[in-house]
Design a protein around this motif. Structure first.
Motif, PDB file in Angstrom:
ATOM      1  N   ARG A 214       0.793  -1.219   0.092  1.00  0.00           N
ATOM      2  CA  ARG A 214       0.138  -0.032   0.099  1.00  0.00           C
ATOM      3  C   ARG A 214       0.953   1.276   0.090  1.00  0.00           C
ATOM      4  O   ARG A 214       1.870   1.296   0.726  1.00  0.00           O
ATOM      5  CB  ARG A 214      -1.018   0.065   1.233  1.00  0.00           C
ATOM      6  CG  ARG A 214      -2.133   1.251   1.038  1.00  0.00           C
ATOM      7  CD  ARG A 214      -3.204   0.888   2.131  1.00  0.00           C
ATOM      8  NE  ARG A 214      -4.358   1.548   2.095  1.00  0.00           N
ATOM      9  CZ  ARG A 214      -5.117   1.563   2.887  1.00  0.00           C
ATOM     10  NH1 ARG A 214      -5.179   1.268   4.258  1.00  0.00           N
ATOM     11  NH2 ARG A 214      -6.168   2.605   2.721  1.00  0.00           N
ATOM     12  N   PHE A 215       0.522   2.196  -0.849  1.00  0.00           N
ATOM     13  CA  PHE A 215       0.895   3.470  -0.843  1.00  0.00           C
ATOM     14  C   PHE A 215       2.526   3.475  -1.493  1.00  0.00           C
ATOM     15  O   PHE A 215       3.282   4.184  -1.521  1.00  0.00           O
ATOM     16  CB  PHE A 215       1.278   4.236   0.438  1.00  0.00           C
ATOM     17  CG  PHE A 215      -0.155   4.501   0.936  1.00  0.00           C
ATOM     18  CD1 PHE A 215      -0.266   4.004   2.311  1.00  0.00           C
ATOM     19  CD2 PHE A 215      -1.283   5.041   0.379  1.00  0.00           C
ATOM     20  CE1 PHE A 215      -1.552   4.193   3.029  1.00  0.00           C
ATOM     21  CE2 PHE A 215      -2.495   5.220   1.100  1.00  0.00           C
ATOM     22  CZ  PHE A 215      -2.649   4.775   2.448  1.00  0.00           C
ATOM     23  N   GLY A 216       2.744   2.291  -2.620  1.00  0.00           N
ATOM     24  CA  GLY A 216       3.855   2.195  -3.095  1.00  0.00           C
ATOM     25  C   GLY A 216       3.253   2.578  -4.753  1.00  0.00           C
ATOM     26  O   GLY A 216       1.998   2.702  -4.939  1.00  0.00           O
ATOM     27  N   LEU A 221       6.914   6.929 -11.232  1.00  0.00           N
ATOM     28  CA  LEU A 221       6.176   8.080 -11.045  1.00  0.00           C
ATOM     29  C   LEU A 221       6.705   9.416 -11.686  1.00  0.00           C
ATOM     30  O   LEU A 221       7.810   9.520 -11.622  1.00  0.00           O
ATOM     31  CB  LEU A 221       5.597   8.444  -9.602  1.00  0.00           C
ATOM     32  CG  LEU A 221       4.698   7.951  -8.852  1.00  0.00           C
ATOM     33  CD1 LEU A 221       4.838   8.164  -7.215  1.00  0.00           C
ATOM     34  CD2 LEU A 221       3.388   8.017  -9.398  1.00  0.00           C
ATOM     35  N   SER A 222       5.982  10.110 -12.506  1.00  0.00           N
ATOM     36  CA  SER A 222       6.581  11.200 -13.309  1.00  0.00           C
ATOM     37  C   SER A 222       6.910  12.430 -12.147  1.00  0.00           C
ATOM     38  O   SER A 222       6.227  12.437 -11.101  1.00  0.00           O
ATOM     39  CB  SER A 222       5.794  11.922 -14.415  1.00  0.00           C
ATOM     40  OG  SER A 222       4.277  12.181 -14.113  1.00  0.00           O
ATOM     41  N   ASP A 223       7.586  13.154 -12.497  1.00  0.00           N
ATOM     42  CA  ASP A 223       7.866  14.710 -11.869  1.00  0.00           C
ATOM     43  C   ASP A 223       6.649  15.304 -11.581  1.00  0.00           C
ATOM     44  O   ASP A 223       6.253  15.914 -10.458  1.00  0.00           O
ATOM     45  CB  ASP A 223       8.947  15.527 -12.415  1.00  0.00           C
ATOM     46  CG  ASP A 223      10.336  14.876 -12.338  1.00  0.00           C
ATOM     47  OD1 ASP A 223      11.287  15.243 -13.299  1.00  0.00           O
ATOM     48  OD2 ASP A 223      10.462  13.734 -11.530  1.00  0.00           O
ATOM     49  N   GLU A 238       4.037   9.805   3.198  1.00  0.00           N
ATOM     50  CA  GLU A 238       4.431   8.567   2.728  1.00  0.00           C
ATOM     51  C   GLU A 238       5.337   8.216   1.604  1.00  0.00           C
ATOM     52  O   GLU A 238       5.594   9.494   0.761  1.00  0.00           O
ATOM     53  CB  GLU A 238       3.127   7.705   2.195  1.00  0.00           C
ATOM     54  CG  GLU A 238       1.933   7.535   3.221  1.00  0.00           C
ATOM     55  CD  GLU A 238       2.252   6.548   4.134  1.00  0.00           C
ATOM     56  OE1 GLU A 238       1.617   6.234   5.184  1.00  0.00           O
ATOM     57  OE2 GLU A 238       3.280   5.754   3.753  1.00  0.00           O
ATOM     58  N   PRO A 239       6.298   7.373   1.721  1.00  0.00           N
ATOM     59  CA  PRO A 239       7.560   7.868   0.762  1.00  0.00           C
ATOM     60  C   PRO A 239       7.178   7.252  -0.672  1.00  0.00           C
ATOM     61  O   PRO A 239       7.928   7.505  -1.556  1.00  0.00           O
ATOM     62  CB  PRO A 239       8.437   6.573   1.514  1.00  0.00           C
ATOM     63  CG  PRO A 239       7.807   5.680   2.222  1.00  0.00           C
ATOM     64  CD  PRO A 239       6.616   6.440   2.720  1.00  0.00           C
ATOM     65  N   LEU A 240       5.905   6.717  -0.864  1.00  0.00           N
ATOM     66  CA  LEU A 240       5.510   6.038  -2.068  1.00  0.00           C
ATOM     67  C   LEU A 240       6.819   5.233  -2.945  1.00  0.00           C
ATOM     68  O   LEU A 240       7.424   5.822  -3.941  1.00  0.00           O
ATOM     69  CB  LEU A 240       5.266   7.521  -3.156  1.00  0.00           C
ATOM     70  CG  LEU A 240       4.200   8.026  -2.455  1.00  0.00           C
ATOM     71  CD1 LEU A 240       3.851   9.539  -3.294  1.00  0.00           C
ATOM     72  CD2 LEU A 240       2.895   7.339  -2.012  1.00  0.00           C
ATOM     73  N   PRO A 241       7.186   4.197  -2.509  1.00  0.00           N
ATOM     74  CA  PRO A 241       8.383   3.384  -3.122  1.00  0.00           C
ATOM     75  C   PRO A 241       7.819   2.604  -4.322  1.00  0.00           C
ATOM     76  O   PRO A 241       6.708   2.374  -4.488  1.00  0.00           O
ATOM     77  CB  PRO A 241       8.635   2.395  -1.916  1.00  0.00           C
ATOM     78  CG  PRO A 241       7.448   2.133  -1.290  1.00  0.00           C
ATOM     79  CD  PRO A 241       6.670   3.478  -1.164  1.00  0.00           C
ATOM     80  N   LEU A 242       8.848   2.280  -4.945  1.00  0.00           N
ATOM     81  CA  LEU A 242       8.558   1.638  -6.583  1.00  0.00           C
ATOM     82  C   LEU A 242       8.376   0.333  -6.073  1.00  0.00           C
ATOM     83  O   LEU A 242       9.513  -0.414  -5.284  1.00  0.00           O
ATOM     84  CB  LEU A 242       9.510   1.639  -7.444  1.00  0.00           C
ATOM     85  CG  LEU A 242       9.564   0.912  -8.672  1.00  0.00           C
ATOM     86  CD1 LEU A 242       8.149   1.345  -9.416  1.00  0.00           C
ATOM     87  CD2 LEU A 242      10.816   0.996  -9.674  1.00  0.00           C
TER      88      LEU A 242
END
Length: 585
Positions: A214-216, A221-223, A238-242
């Motif tokens: 969750r939250f990856g 993700l584009s800039d 949230e760090p939003l990891p790949l």
């Protein structure tokens, strides 16, 4: 080398090549079969999960727009004082409890929360600014909005659905939003022990059957997307990891249970916010099944080389597999038929609900017509009875005057019927109306009740000058009839009853206060007195629509109606209407 030896030398490599080719084909065929079965299973599960998600979201779609029309919400935005805001908080808390919504809150046109269903909690939304959220500025610009985000106040994620709150005489005054928790839906996915994820338009996973996903995001993700997410504070810190990487064959490699695992991904697009639902099928079981088939082929081939009877067993296993495949296919067909039957049942249920709503609206309209026609009909009966007695006494001129008044009331009935459309929509042409002339007409209708109850009427000195207001005669007479009728009802058991009419002219408004020396209003009655069908009268003596209709008329005329109790006893109703010489804002 003899010809026979040459043939043997050629046959062996050829047979070996054919065997390897056959084994490869067997492996590929089995892999294709289980992959197709896995894809069909994924599509069926996706249809089920998508349907349950859409149902959870559509359950609350109507709620913001319905609440945005509530008079209490309008009052809280027009005059955000403690009384209206407290009532709005309590009403939103009651609706949230009954509907199952996590939070319902009202924001002004700057995005600051004025009222919220969680007003009693430590993490109340009241006072917080949400102007940066898309559900706020979309509703301000387009009338409605929706958004999924981690709450900046509570830290809990949820789906937000919003609707603009507008008045008939102004621009958008605020936004009412409903926050829906989807955590229960996510728990159902986890209990099913399947790999399901829901991603937003940027590819960020917002719901998942596995918490670590969750939250990856499943794609880079584009800039621009990161900048938009940060500006809207959609996922806070949230760090939003790949989560993984896509391979050339469109499979996905992601971390699962502490190690990388490869998945087949089946996706379905949703209409909500560009979301996509994904069902991840592990690739390893497919390879295992294909490997098992390859081993089975080797064993079968060895058995064929050793004994021809193994061929019969191999054919038998093929028939069994075909039968199983047919059973699975028939099961899928029956499941699809059940889904279609359930869909038709839901559509039938929706049709019945729409019909029920039409009948309910028809009942409300009939009740309103009965209430509004009652006062003129009572006046006609009174004048007819008086005219009959005057004719019997030989006073034809006085009787003729009564019959002329009956004609006036009959014309008024016709005008009332023409104005019934005001219950369906607001607006209409307004003009300067003499409040004193309308009051005198209403007092003629209620003259017999004043005499029967021996109620005295007192006015202050402001009534000695013209009192012009913006409105129309019919609705103004309806309003005064309802308010004076309620005052007379309150004085039924009061000897020496008095009704005071206090008029005051200020630069932009004419303020009329009607108060009596009766028993007053209980607090619980004041709270609900402007609600439809709320009445303290016995069954059969009132519909509970008088004050509700009066409140609506005053709003249509651009005024304000309020009520309370006198410190010395008795109830008061205060009516503020725009001055007749000025255009209402």
């Amino acid at each position: 080398m003899t010809r026979k030896t040459l043939l043997r030398a050629l046959v062996l490599p050829t047979l070996t090549a054919l065997v390897f080719l056959g084994l490869w084909w067997l492996w590929y065929w089995q892999y294709s079969q289980v992959q197709a079965d896995s894809h069909r299973h994924a599509e069926n599960r996706l249809a089920l999960y998508t349907s349950s998600l859409q149902g959870a979201l559509e359950r609350f779609t109507y709620l913001p727009g319905l609440l945005a029309q509530h008079p209490l919400i309008h009052a809280a935005l027009r005059e955000p004082n403690d009384i209206f805001l407290t009532q709005a908080n309590q009403h939103l808390a009651l609706v949230a409890e009954r509907s199952g919504a996590e939070t319902i809150f009202l924001m002004n046109d700057q995005g600051v929360t004025l009222a919220s269903s969680n007003y009693e909690l430590e993490q109340s939304f009241i006072g917080h600014d949400y102007h940066f959220r898309p559900y706020f500025f979309d509703a301000m610009e387009d009338g409605s909005g929706e958004f999924f985000a981690v709450g900046s106040t509570t830290g809990q994620p949820g789906y937000f659905n919003s609707h603009a709150v507008t008045f008939s005489d102004t621009a958008t005054a605020g936004v009412l939003a409903v926050k829906v928790s989807l955590e229960a839906l996510q728990e159902d996915w986890r209990r099913a022990n399947e790999n399901v994820i829901l991603s937003d338009a940027n590819g960020v996973v917002i719901l998942s059957s596995r918490e670590q996903w969750r939250f990856g995001h499943i794609d880079q993700l584009s800039d621009a997307a990161l900048e938009q997410i940060n500006a809207q504070r959609q996922f806070l810190d949230e760090p939003l990891p790949l989560l993984g990487r896509r391979l050339p064959d469109d499979t996905l490699v992601m971390e699962a249970q502490g190690e990388d695992e490869r998945f087949l991904i089946t996706s379905s697009s949703l209409s909500t916010l560009g979301w996509s639902m994904h069902y991840l099928s592990p690739v390893q079981p497919l390879y295992t099944s294909a490997r098992n088939m390859l081993l089975a082929g080797l064993i079968t081939l060895s058995a064929l080389l050793l004994l021809g009877l193994w061929l019969r067993e191999r054919q038998k296993r093929h028939r069994m597999r075909d039968a199983q495949a047919q059973i699975i296919q028939q099961t899928n067909i029956r499941l699809e038929e059940r889904v279609q039957e359930r869909t038709r049942a839901l559509e039938d249920a929706q049709t019945e609900l729409v019909q029920a709503g039409k009948l309910a609206a028809l009942g409300t309209m009939a009740a309103g017509i009965a209430h509004e026609l009652n006062q003129p009909l009572s006046g006609i009966r009174t004048y007819a009875a008086n005219g009959e007695r005057l004719l019997a006494m030989g006073r034809q001129e006085m009787a003729s005057d009564n019959f002329q008044r009956i004609q006036v009331l009959s014309k008024r009935l016709a005008r009332l019927i023409e104005q019934l459309k005001l219950f369906a929509r607001k607006g209409g042409s307004l003009e300067s109306v003499d409040l004193q002339a309308s009051l005198n007409f209403v007092l003629e209708l209620l003259e017999e009740r004043f005499q029967q109850q021996k109620v005295r009427l007192e006015r202050n000195g402001a009534w000695q000058q013209p009192l012009l207001v913006r409105g129309d005669e019919v609705r103004l007479e309806q309003l005064l009839t309802n308010l004076l009728g309620n005052a007379l009802d309150a004085l039924n058991e009061t000897p020496d009853g008095v009704i005071y009419l206090h008029a005051e002219i200020i630069p932009t408004q004419v303020i009329l206060t009607i108060h009596d020396n009766g028993p007053g209003l209980p607090p619980e009655v004041i709270e609900h007195m402007f609600d439809p069908f709320f009445t303290t009268k016995p069954v059969g003596e009132g519909l509970g629509l008088g004050l509700f209709i009066s409140y609506g008329i005053v709003q249509d005329l651009g005024g304000k109606l309020s009520a309370g109790n006198q410190p010395t006893g008795g109830a008061w109703f205060r009516l503020a209407l725009p001055h007749g010489e000025e255009t209402p804002s």
